[in-house]
Design an enzyme around this catalytic site. Structure first.
Site, PDB file in Angstrom:
ATOM      1  N   TYR A  79      15.594  -8.992  44.508  1.00 41.97           N
ATOM      2  CA  TYR A  79      15.584 -10.453  44.677  1.00 41.97           C
ATOM      3  C   TYR A  79      14.655 -10.856  45.819  1.00 41.97           C
ATOM      4  O   TYR A  79      14.937 -10.592  46.994  1.00 41.97           O
ATOM      5  CB  TYR A  79      17.000 -10.989  44.935  1.00 41.97           C
ATOM      6  CG  TYR A  79      17.986 -10.639  43.836  1.00 41.97           C
ATOM      7  CD1 TYR A  79      17.577 -10.517  42.507  1.00 41.97           C
ATOM      8  CD2 TYR A  79      19.329 -10.418  44.125  1.00 41.97           C
ATOM      9  CE1 TYR A  79      18.481 -10.182  41.506  1.00 41.97           C
ATOM     10  CE2 TYR A  79      20.236 -10.089  43.125  1.00 41.97           C
ATOM     11  CZ  TYR A  79      19.796  -9.970  41.825  1.00 41.97           C
ATOM     12  OH  TYR A  79      20.689  -9.637  40.839  1.00 41.97           O
TER      13      TYR A  79
ATOM     14  N   HIS B 270      20.676  -1.114  39.162  1.00 43.90           N
ATOM     15  CA  HIS B 270      20.246  -2.455  38.749  1.00 43.90           C
ATOM     16  C   HIS B 270      19.543  -2.421  37.385  1.00 43.90           C
ATOM     17  O   HIS B 270      18.516  -1.789  37.232  1.00 43.90           O
ATOM     18  CB  HIS B 270      19.290  -3.027  39.802  1.00 43.90           C
ATOM     19  CG  HIS B 270      19.117  -4.509  39.705  1.00 43.90           C
ATOM     20  ND1 HIS B 270      18.572  -5.266  40.720  1.00 43.90           N
ATOM     21  CD2 HIS B 270      19.427  -5.390  38.729  1.00 43.90           C
ATOM     22  CE1 HIS B 270      18.551  -6.528  40.356  1.00 43.90           C
ATOM     23  NE2 HIS B 270      19.055  -6.630  39.143  1.00 43.90           N
TER      24      HIS B 270
HETATM   25  P1  NAD Z   1      23.563 -18.594  37.752  1.00 46.53           P
HETATM   26  O1  NAD Z   1      23.989 -18.774  36.353  1.00 46.53           O
HETATM   27  O2  NAD Z   1      24.579 -18.376  38.773  1.00 46.53           O
HETATM   28  O3  NAD Z   1      22.640 -19.857  38.107  1.00 46.53           O
HETATM   29  C1  NAD Z   1      22.035 -19.994  39.363  1.00 46.53           C
HETATM   30  C2  NAD Z   1      21.325 -21.330  39.403  1.00 46.53           C
HETATM   31  O4  NAD Z   1      22.292 -22.388  39.423  1.00 46.53           O
HETATM   32  C3  NAD Z   1      20.466 -21.510  40.653  1.00 46.53           C
HETATM   33  O5  NAD Z   1      19.346 -22.295  40.315  1.00 46.53           O
HETATM   34  C4  NAD Z   1      21.394 -22.280  41.568  1.00 46.53           C
HETATM   35  O6  NAD Z   1      20.631 -22.998  42.525  1.00 46.53           O
HETATM   36  C5  NAD Z   1      22.085 -23.182  40.600  1.00 46.53           C
HETATM   37  N1  NAD Z   1      23.412 -23.693  41.025  1.00 46.53           N
HETATM   38  C6  NAD Z   1      24.448 -23.012  41.583  1.00 46.53           C
HETATM   39  N2  NAD Z   1      25.487 -23.834  41.807  1.00 46.53           N
HETATM   40  C7  NAD Z   1      25.103 -25.068  41.371  1.00 46.53           C
HETATM   41  C8  NAD Z   1      25.734 -26.332  41.342  1.00 46.53           C
HETATM   42  N3  NAD Z   1      26.985 -26.508  41.775  1.00 46.53           N
HETATM   43  N4  NAD Z   1      25.043 -27.379  40.825  1.00 46.53           N
HETATM   44  C9  NAD Z   1      23.767 -27.220  40.357  1.00 46.53           C
HETATM   45  N5  NAD Z   1      23.118 -26.058  40.374  1.00 46.53           N
HETATM   46  C10 NAD Z   1      23.790 -24.985  40.871  1.00 46.53           C
HETATM   47  O7  NAD Z   1      22.489 -17.384  37.734  1.00 46.53           O
HETATM   48  P2  NAD Z   1      22.203 -16.171  38.690  1.00 46.53           P
HETATM   49  O8  NAD Z   1      21.943 -16.604  40.085  1.00 46.53           O
HETATM   50  O9  NAD Z   1      21.158 -15.372  38.009  1.00 46.53           O
HETATM   51  O10 NAD Z   1      23.532 -15.300  38.658  1.00 46.53           O
HETATM   52  C11 NAD Z   1      24.428 -15.254  39.740  1.00 46.53           C
HETATM   53  C12 NAD Z   1      24.291 -13.977  40.543  1.00 46.53           C
HETATM   54  O11 NAD Z   1      24.696 -12.873  39.730  1.00 46.53           O
HETATM   55  C13 NAD Z   1      22.882 -13.620  41.015  1.00 46.53           C
HETATM   56  O12 NAD Z   1      22.531 -14.338  42.184  1.00 46.53           O
HETATM   57  C14 NAD Z   1      23.041 -12.129  41.235  1.00 46.53           C
HETATM   58  O13 NAD Z   1      23.714 -11.888  42.458  1.00 46.53           O
HETATM   59  C15 NAD Z   1      23.947 -11.728  40.078  1.00 46.53           C
HETATM   60  N6  NAD Z   1      23.182 -11.263  38.902  1.00 46.53           N
HETATM   61  C16 NAD Z   1      22.990  -9.922  38.773  1.00 46.53           C
HETATM   62  C17 NAD Z   1      22.239  -9.426  37.720  1.00 46.53           C
HETATM   63  C18 NAD Z   1      22.047  -7.942  37.612  1.00 46.53           C
HETATM   64  O14 NAD Z   1      22.533  -7.212  38.444  1.00 46.53           O
HETATM   65  N7  NAD Z   1      21.345  -7.445  36.614  1.00 46.53           N
HETATM   66  C19 NAD Z   1      21.656 -10.289  36.787  1.00 46.53           C
HETATM   67  C20 NAD Z   1      21.895 -11.662  36.930  1.00 46.53           C
HETATM   68  C21 NAD Z   1      22.666 -12.132  37.985  1.00 46.53           C
END
Ligand code: NAD
Length: 337
Positions: free
Chosen positions: A72, A135
């Site tokens: 990230y 990952h």
């Molecule tokens: P997500 O579905 O959580 O969406 C994140 C987006 O939503 C960002 O743009 C954020 O600014 C926005 N957001 C958050 N809260 C909000 C709100 N209340 N109102 C409006 N917008 C809002 O997607 P993500 O970040 O990809 O997934 C969450 C976490 O999961 C990642 O940060 C990561 O830590 C993990 N993740 C891991 C993997 C992996 O290991 N392969 C893949 C995807 C995600």
């Protein structure tokens, strides 16, 4: 420029978050987990000081699970999270990853895994991880992950550098295949259980619950497709992004907030220990904490189901061809949200 979602961060925010056991690890994690990819500018440029305040607000209100990766922001998210956690490390369950270091940069070798962990510990300013994860396993050679990567991680665990070992990825079948072949403590699955999709429950939920493996559900907002600001790089078909945009509009029209409904849907999951949402501002943290207590209008839930039904359970290709879930578009009945 940081977005302002809700200028009322001073309005009441729940002071605690329900906790759940993380499989058989002995760890207890908050149902809302802090996804730290936004700290590395994964979605848009974020303000580092605001990101730090968001981390502190989350901790102060009971969020204890933090997930990050060297991928990230190409180490930026880990560095910023490490800065924010200085003096707070003992309050959190800290997870990071190894094996992915860029869009097309993967190295699952034992040598890289060991170096990666030391580098992550330095950036995160700690001497141990609570959870060390591979990952995006579908980009690797399954045999190497089973026979080399995970055994190397177990050796690091024996040295006290990581308390638990897990795997993450998009392909449900590859995650299950690996966990069948070699014991893991947790599985993180993303974009497979939220208002847009629920096939995690077809494969991974029964698999993990039967074995007592901790299940982490990531991307409650379908990587931003369920917000008013889906990223340009989103891999979903255009029809999915369009459905998300229309769902946001429908909620706005009714005076409601789609992100709250989406998060509530995930937080009510029967087995997942925690739902990860990517957050980089206090407004997002405040909204998401409030969402856990907000009742959802049943008529609006029905209308959202109807709107999303034509694109429900759409998946996209990810990883090596041999590791992708067989069908490109699996359609099941819409869930009761
Ligand atoms: P997500 O579905 O959580 O969406 C994140 C987006 O939503 C960002 O743009 C954020 O600014 C926005 N957001 C958050 N809260 C909000 C709100 N209340 N109102 C409006 N917008 C809002 O997607 P993500 O970040 O990809 O997934 C969450 C976490 O999961 C990642 O940060 C990561 O830590 C993990 N993740 C891991 C993997 C992996 O290991 N392969 C893949 C995807 C995600």
């Amino acid at each position: 420029m940081p977005r302002v979602i809700d200028d009322s961060i001073s309005a009441p925010i729940p002071t605690s978050v329900p906790m759940r056991p993380l499989g058989r690890t002995g760890l207890s994690v908050s149902v809302l987990g802090f996804g730290a990819s936004p700290l590395g500018n994964a979605f848009r440029v974020t303000d580092p000081e605001e990101g730090k305040r968001a981390v502190h607000m989350a901790i102060d209100h009971g969020v204890n699970f933090f997930d990050v990766s060297p991928y990230y922001g190409l180490t930026l998210a880990e560095t910023r999270l490490g800065e924010a956690l200085a003096g707070h490390r003992h309050k959190v369950v800290l997870a990071t990853k190894c094996g992915r270091y860029g869009l097309n940069n993967f190295d699952f070798s034992a040598k890289r895994v060991a170096a990666s962990l030391d580098e992550s510990l330095a950036r995160l300013r700690t001497d141990y991880l609570d959870l060390f994860q591979v990952h995006d396993v579908e980009f690797g050679d399954v045999q190497q992950i089973v026979e080399e990567t995970i055994p190397a991680m177990r050796r690091l665990q024996q040295q006290g550098k990581a308390r638990h070992i897990g795997i993450t990825g998009y392909s449900l079948k590859t995650l299950a295949r690996i966990a069948e072949a070699v014991p893991v403590d947790t599985i993180l699955s993303y974009c497979r259980y939220n208002l847009m999709i629920a096939d995690m429950d077809e494969i991974l939920t029964p698999f993990a619950s039967k074995r007592g493996i901790g299940l982490i559900n990531a991307s409650a907002l379908h990587m931003g497709a369920l917000t008013d600001d889906a990223p340009d790089w989103h891999p979903a078909p255009a029809a999915v992004i369009e459905a998300g945009r229309r769902a946001v509009e429908l909620c706005k029209h009714r005076g409601e907030d789609l992100t709250s409904i989406a998060l509530r849907f995930c937080a009510d999951h029967s087995y997942a220990s925690t739902t990860l949402v990517g957050m980089g501002t206090r407004a997002e943290v405040a909204n998401n904490l409030r969402a856990l207590e907000k009742p959802v209008d049943p008529q609006l839930k029905k209308d959202l189901e109807t709107l999303i039904a034509p694109v429900f359970n759409h998946v996209w290709p990810s990883g090596r061809p041999e590791n992708q879930d067989a069908a490109n578009a699996l359609h099941y009945a819409s869930p009761q949200i």
